[in-house]
Each structure stands twice: as structure tokens, then as C-alpha cells.
Scaffold this motif. Structure first.
Motif, short mmCIF file in Angstrom:
data_model
loop_
_atom_site.label_atom_id
_atom_site.label_comp_id
_atom_site.label_asym_id
_atom_site.label_seq_id
_atom_site.Cartn_x
_atom_site.Cartn_y
_atom_site.Cartn_z
N ILE A 16 10.44 16.13 6.44
CA ILE A 16 9.07 16.19 5.90
C ILE A 16 8.66 14.84 5.33
CG2 ILE A 16 7.60 17.23 4.13
CD1 ILE A 16 9.26 19.79 4.42
N LEU A 17 9.57 14.20 4.57
CA LEU A 17 9.24 12.93 3.95
C LEU A 17 9.03 11.82 4.97
CD1 LEU A 17 11.74 13.04 0.95
CD2 LEU A 17 9.29 13.47 0.90
N VAL A 18 9.82 11.83 6.04
CA VAL A 18 9.62 10.84 7.11
C VAL A 18 8.30 11.08 7.81
CG1 VAL A 18 10.48 10.05 9.35
CG2 VAL A 18 12.08 10.43 7.47
N ARG A 19 7.98 12.35 8.07
CA ARG A 19 6.72 12.68 8.73
C ARG A 19 5.51 12.27 7.88
NH1 ARG A 19 5.27 18.84 9.29
NH2 ARG A 19 4.71 18.40 7.12
N GLN A 20 5.65 12.39 6.56
CA GLN A 20 4.55 12.01 5.66
C GLN A 20 4.46 10.51 5.44
OE1 GLN A 20 5.22 14.21 2.03
NE2 GLN A 20 4.24 16.06 2.82
N GLY A 21 5.46 9.75 5.93
CA GLY A 21 5.45 8.31 5.75
C GLY A 21 5.92 7.85 4.39
N ARG A 22 6.55 8.74 3.61
CA ARG A 22 7.04 8.37 2.28
C ARG A 22 8.33 7.56 2.37
NH1 ARG A 22 5.24 11.68 -2.19
NH2 ARG A 22 3.51 12.98 -1.55
N GLU A 474 -1.89 -0.17 13.65
CA GLU A 474 -3.31 -0.48 13.77
C GLU A 474 -3.93 -0.79 12.41
OE1 GLU A 474 -1.90 1.61 17.25
OE2 GLU A 474 -1.83 2.15 15.11
N VAL A 475 -3.54 -0.01 11.39
CA VAL A 475 -4.05 -0.24 10.05
C VAL A 475 -3.54 -1.57 9.49
CG1 VAL A 475 -3.98 0.58 7.65
CG2 VAL A 475 -4.39 2.20 9.51
N LEU A 476 -2.25 -1.85 9.72
CA LEU A 476 -1.69 -3.12 9.27
C LEU A 476 -2.42 -4.30 9.89
CD1 LEU A 476 2.14 -2.34 9.38
CD2 LEU A 476 0.75 -2.67 7.34
N ASN A 477 -2.72 -4.17 11.19
CA ASN A 477 -3.43 -5.24 11.89
C ASN A 477 -4.84 -5.41 11.33
OD1 ASN A 477 -3.72 -7.19 14.11
ND2 ASN A 477 -5.18 -5.70 14.93
N LYS A 485 6.38 -6.05 9.77
CA LYS A 485 6.90 -5.88 8.41
C LYS A 485 6.33 -4.61 7.80
CE LYS A 485 7.27 -8.27 3.97
NZ LYS A 485 6.89 -9.47 3.18
N GLN A 486 7.21 -3.72 7.36
CA GLN A 486 6.76 -2.47 6.77
C GLN A 486 6.12 -2.72 5.41
OE1 GLN A 486 10.29 -0.09 6.77
NE2 GLN A 486 9.86 0.77 8.78
N LYS A 487 4.99 -2.04 5.19
CA LYS A 487 4.23 -2.21 3.95
C LYS A 487 3.76 -0.85 3.47
CE LYS A 487 1.64 -4.07 0.70
NZ LYS A 487 2.19 -4.74 -0.49
N ARG A 488 4.05 -0.53 2.24
CA ARG A 488 3.60 0.74 1.68
C ARG A 488 2.19 0.60 1.13
NH1 ARG A 488 8.67 3.47 -1.66
NH2 ARG A 488 10.03 3.80 0.13
N LEU A 489 1.34 1.55 1.49
CA LEU A 489 0.01 1.65 0.90
C LEU A 489 -0.04 2.90 0.04
CD1 LEU A 489 -2.28 0.62 3.88
CD2 LEU A 489 -1.32 -0.82 2.09
N PHE A 490 -1.18 3.13 -0.62
CA PHE A 490 -1.27 4.23 -1.56
C PHE A 490 -2.53 5.05 -1.31
CE2 PHE A 490 1.31 0.97 -3.45
CZ PHE A 490 2.36 1.67 -4.03
N LYS A 491 -2.48 6.30 -1.74
CA LYS A 491 -3.63 7.19 -1.68
C LYS A 491 -3.45 8.27 -2.74
CE LYS A 491 -1.56 10.12 1.90
NZ LYS A 491 -1.73 10.66 3.26
N GLY A 492 -4.52 8.97 -3.05
CA GLY A 492 -4.45 10.08 -4.00
C GLY A 492 -4.44 11.40 -3.28
N LYS A 493 -3.60 12.32 -3.74
CA LYS A 493 -3.49 13.62 -3.08
C LYS A 493 -4.58 14.59 -3.53
CE LYS A 493 0.56 15.41 -2.67
NZ LYS A 493 1.88 15.96 -3.01
N GLY A 494 -5.17 14.33 -4.70
CA GLY A 494 -6.15 15.24 -5.27
C GLY A 494 -5.52 16.09 -6.36
N CYS A 495 -6.13 16.11 -7.51
CA CYS A 495 -5.60 16.90 -8.63
C CYS A 495 -6.74 17.31 -9.55
CB CYS A 495 -4.55 16.10 -9.39
SG CYS A 495 -5.20 14.63 -10.26
#
Length: 570
Positions: A16-22, A474-477, A485-495
Motif C-alpha cells: 500500500i505504501l509503495v502504491r501511494q508513493g510514500r 512528468e511532474v518532475l520534468n 533523482k527521486q524527490k518527495r513532494l507534499f500534499k494534504g489529505k484533508g482533515c
């Protein structure tokens, strides 16, 4: 006997974590190796390494079980169904029934693995249980609210503490008509006060009071998005509008024509200005209140969000003795705030500063502020002509709307005045073409314009539900990053804190175009926007979207938010 409706098939936590990109597949291999060494659950290792928070782990475990995650908020819990489970059981198990569809009871829980509890509740209610995951604090709060005795709207309003809000400007009792007296009842006053208090404390910029066919809808604009505050009975609408008109010292008998007014209240030991605007509709008057909270306004140029290099350039421009500086962008992009921050920097006893505004949003000491009054002929252009005779050093013009105002502003900048103003264009280069479209002579633009600054407001990621992921190539480009080079980005899940949006608060992104010799020569030839953009690209000028992407890489906002905010600029 009913059974709890819980899926049996599970995915592995790591999958699950790999699929979510975490995490990446390589990181999963390393974590599984570590798990064998320390003999701990994988979830515990993830929390210890701060890859997941405890709350995020619970959410992922819920997904592993096939149980959805929701954020409890007002309206999600049906007060008619909670009593199928006794309150003491709800407190004991830390659950709350949310709603029922046919024979399936949706149950909020903080523990998705508590199958025995779900079976017990299924026996008590004789319903199938469909669990959903929520924060335990939200469940406890919902239990306390939903299991209490039903109360009427009048009782709620009567119990409201109106000492928390004080109207600064109001009319005398003798001036209130019969209709206004009806609106002076305690429940109506308390309802209006509660609306204002909630919106101000939630950081809203506007309050919308909208009569519908069968309901009275009240919404607040928070971080640029409208959210529903409450929906009182439609019968309350006339009294609420009348109460607001009394506070704004307006004619409550006039319901056919639009009205504008001003209300000032004290909330939490600070003064808040409210701009009242009404418009007649088919179901009654719609009212919009613009909230002007000086305490929340950013009047410090160092806190606008400019990067260090751009901030120094902008401050240097403000030190110039004369010239024209324009802030540009659509309505609601923060142009006025940027100009007020500039005035705050320039404000001193040695300078005579005059502003011409419509309306005056924030009152500042040592600055001569003037309100445009179109009804009596006091337009921007008229005021500006007289401002030149007031021995002014710096002039702020709220907006350049027409050729006459533009010409006078330029003439003022050429005769020893520093002029600040706004213009509605999508980006900085378009300021030049817009002035040319107004039939301003190119040599006047070339010699007077010091700089143009485009800006937008983008929502920032909520700190309470912030999570990371690995973007696609595509997003990295698009962000201008190395695809390899792997780069972590961030987002909010909603709360609950961000109204399920994933965003809380806003920041500005800027694009500063400063005049140089080459650009001044180019302007003399009446260039098109394509010619200007080609020249700037060759000079290495960065666009508004590129500056926005820097905020994405810094983890402050999302690429989708920047795309939407700058969609007109590409």
C-alpha cells in the motif's frame, strides 16, 4: 444475527505504501530487512522512523482492511440514528453511529481492527456494521454533541454569549423603525453575532448570506473557497438582513435597490471593519460582508513571501524619488495588501503620502487617505488631479481603470512623484501592452514605468494532514527537476482543521519585471505581448508559474494549486 460488513481480503502494508508513493520499492526492501533484525511490526518501525505519523498508520491500516477514512464534521452524523447505540456503549467503545442505509449502519471508529466490538454492536442494533475510521478526539466530541437533548434554534441563540462581540457604530433606539425593532430580538442579535464571530475566527475574508427557495444559506470564503457555515430557517432571513442594515446605518425599508455600508465591531480585543453590500434577488436580498481585519493583514514587506533577491530589488525600487510601480493580477490576488506593505515601508514624518482608494480598506497613521465617491463626481482621475497640488511625495492610486487616470498617474510620476497603483493584467509583461491599448504614448510608458509586479495567492498545504509522495517523471520534468533523482513532494489529505480541503492558509507568489535599457527601447516600438515575452525569455526572466513551482518544491503548496492559479499566464 447480523454480521459486521468487513472485507476479508487484505493487501500487505508495504504494498500500500509503495502504491501511494510514500516509500520506494528499495526502501521497502530495507525496511523489511530491518523488521527481521529487530522483530518489530512494520507499522511501529514506520512510525519510529517518522515515515508515517500514528494517525497516518491508522489510516493505512484501515485501507489494508478495506475500511475508508472520513473526517467527522457537522452534518455527517444523523442525530436520529445515534440512539440505536446507548451513549455509555459509544463512550466505552469510542465509536459513534453516523447514519443508516437500509440495514447497514455506518459506524465511526478509531480502531479498524476491533472486530469483536463491531460484532457486539451488530448484535445490539440488529444491523450490519460498516466501520469507517475517524480520529478518536473527533468521535468523542461528536458523541458529546449528538447524544444531548435536542434544542431549538431560539434556545441556542438565546444561550449565546454576545459579550464576545461589540458593535462599535450603531444607531440610536429612536431612529430604529418598526421593522428594525423586530430584528432587535435577542435570538436574531445573537445569531448575527455568532455568524460574525465564527467567520472572523475561522479567518474568512467574506460572508455570504443567501436566501434560497426553501432555505437560508450562510457561507464563508476561507482561503479563497466558499464553505457552508449554517443553514437557518428561511423565516430568519428578513430579520437577519434588517439587523445588519441597522448595524450599517442603512435604510431597512429599501429592499429593491442595492445598498452599501460599513460596520465596525470589536472582536477578541481588536477592531474589525465589515463592508456591507446587498443585492435584491428573486428570493430576497443577498448580502455579502467583506471582512477587513487589520490584525491579520500582512503590512510588512518582509513577510509578503518575496524571495530574498526579489525583496531587495523591490525595496530598491521603492527608494526611487519618482516613477510608476504597478501591481497586477486578478481581483482577490492580494494586490492591495502588497501596496499597503509598500506604504508601511515608505511611511515616515518626512514624507507626504496621499492615497486615493475605493474603498479605504485599512486606516494608517501619518497617511492622507481619500475615498472615491463616484456619485458626486469624485473619481480616481479627479482626486489625482488635486493630489498633485497637495505637495505630495508619494501617491497611491487604488486602481488604474481608464486612460484619463493612467495619463495623470504617468504625468505625476514624471514630475517628481512616486506613484503606486494596480492594473488588471495576467502577468507583468502584459502591463505594457495594456497601457498601450489604453492609447498611452509609448515614450511616456518607457520613461515613467519603473516596474510591474504580478502576483497570485495560492493555498498552502495543511500542516495537520500533510503527507509526502513521490511524483511521476512528468511532474518532475514540469518542475524542472532531474527525472533520475527521486524527490518527495507534499500534499494534504484533508482533515477537520482544513474543512477536508488539504489546504489551510495562503501565500503569495510574485513575478517582478524591472525596466532596463533594452526593454525601454523595445517599448518605443509598440511591441506585442509575444515580442515582449520572447525578449524576456532570452534575458532569463522567470515567469509567475516558475516562481510558484519553487513553492511546490519547498513543500509549501501543490503543483495543481499553482497550475490553477497561473492558468491564464501560459
Amino acid at each position: 444475527m447480523r454480521k459486521s460488513n468487513i472485507p476479508k481480503k487484505r493487501m500487505k502494508l508495504g504494498e500500500i505504501l509503495v502504491r501511494q508513493g510514500r516509500i520506494t520499492p528499495d526502501e521497502l526492501v530495507e525496511l523489511l530487512r530491518l523488521q527481521k533484525e529487530v522483530s518489530k511490526p512494520l507499522g511501529q518501525i514506520l512510525v519510529e522512523k517518522k515515515i508515517l505519523t500514528a494517525q497516518e498508520l491508522t489510516n493505512v491500516l484501515g485501507e489494508q482492511l478495506g475500511i475508508p477514512h472520513v473526517w467527522l464534521r457537522k452534518g455527517l452524523v444523523d442525530p436520529r440514528i445515534v440512539h440505536v447505540l446507548p451513549k455509555e456503549k459509544a463512550i466505552l467503545y469510542q465509536v459513534i453511529p453516523m447514519f443508516r442505509v437500509n440495514n447497514i449502519l455506518t459506524l465511526a471508529t478509531a480502531d479498524p481492527n476491533d472486530i469483536f466490538v463491531f460484532d457486539e454492536i451488530s448484535k445490539i442494533t440488529n444491523l450490519e456494521v460498516q466501520p469507517v475510521i475517524c480520529r478518536v478526539d473527533d468521535i468523542i466530541e461528536a458523541v458529546n454533541q449528538s447524544y444531548r437533548e435536542d434544542v431549538s434554534m431560539d434556545e441556542v441563540m438565546s444561550s449565546f454569549d454576545d459579550s464576545e462581540i461589540e458593535v462599535v457604530e450603531s444607531v440610536k433606539e429612536s431612529e430604529i423603525s418598526e421593522i428594525a425593532e423586530m430584528a432587535e430580538g435577542s435570538p436574531v442579535i445573537n445569531m448575527v453575532n455568532m455568524i460574525l464571530l465564527k467567520a472572523i475566527r475561522d479567518g474568512a475574508s467574506d460572508i455570504h448570506l443567501e436566501p434560497q427557495a426553501k432555505k437560508f444559506q450562510i457561507r464563508a470564503r476561507i482561503d479563497g473557497v466558499l464553505y457552508e457555515l449554517m443553514t437557518p430557517k428561511i423565516d430568519m432571513h428578513p430579520a437577519v438582513v434588517s439587523r445588519l442594515k441597522v448595524m450599517a446605518n442603512l435604510d431597512i425599508a429599501e429592499r429593491r435597490m442595492p445598498q452599501d455600508g460599513r460596520i465596525q465591531v470589536n472582536v477578541d480585543r481588536r477592531t474589525i471593519d465589515l463592508r456591507f453590500s446587498s443585492m435584491p434577488g428573486i428570493y430576497g436580498e443577498k448580502v455579502v460582508l467583506r471582512i477587513l481585519d487589520r490584525g491579520r493583514a500582512i503590512l510588512d514587506i518582509n513577510k509578503l513571501g518575496l524571495d530574498t533577491e526579489m525583496s531587495e530589488r523591490y525595496k530598491s525600487l521603492l527608494k526611487r524619488p519618482n516613477g510608476l510601480i504597478l501591481a497586477c493580477g486578478p481581483t482577490g490576488s492580494g494586490k492591495t495588501t502588497t501596496l499597503y506593505a509598500a506604504l508601511s515601508t515608505l511611511n515616515s514624518k518626512e514624507k507626504n503620502i496621499i492615497t486615493i482608494e475605493d474603498p479605504v480598506e485599512y486606516q494608517m497613521q501619518n497617511i492622507n487617505q481619500n475615498q472615491v465617491k463616484q456619485a458626486i463626481g469624485l473619481s480616481f482621475a479627479t482626486f489625482l488631479k488635486h493630489a498633485l497640488r497637495q505637495d505630495s511625495d508619494i501617491i497611491l492610486v487604488g486602481e488604474i481603470r481608464d486612460r484619463e487616470t493612467a495619463e495623470i498617474a504617468i504625468q505625476a510620476s514624471l514630475t517628481g512623484h512616486l506613484v503606486l497603483s494596480t492594473l488588471h493584467t495576467n502577468d507583468s509583461p502584459s502591463v505594457i501592452t495594456r497601457l498601450l491599448e489604453m492609447r498611452i504614448e509609448s515614450y511616456l510608458i518607457s520613461s515613467s514605468l519603473l516596474a510591474s509586479m504580478a502576483q497570485r495567492l495560492v493555498r498552502t498545504i495543511c500542516s495537520e494532514c500533510r503527507t509526502n509522495f513521490y511524483p511521476s517523471k512528468e511532474v518532475l520534468n514540469e518542475l524542472g527537476l532531474n527525472e533520475d533523482k527521486q524527490k518527495r513532494l507534499f500534499k494534504g489529505k484533508g482533515c477537520k482543521e482544513c474543512f477536508d480541503s488539504g489546504f489551510k492558509g495562503r501565500i503569495a507568489i510574485y513575478e517582478l519585471l524591472e525596466m532596463d535599457d533594452g526593454l525601454q527601447d523595445l517599448i518605443l516600438n509598440n511591441p506585442t505581448i509575444d515580442v515582449l515575452q520572447k525578449y524576456l525569455k532570452e534575458k532569463g526572466h522567470r515567469t509567475l508559474r516558475q516562481y510558484g513551482y519553487e513553492k511546490v518544491v519547498a513543500g509549501l503548496t501543490t503543483i495543481e494549486e499553482v497550475r490553477q492559479a497561473t492558468s491564464m499566464d501560459m
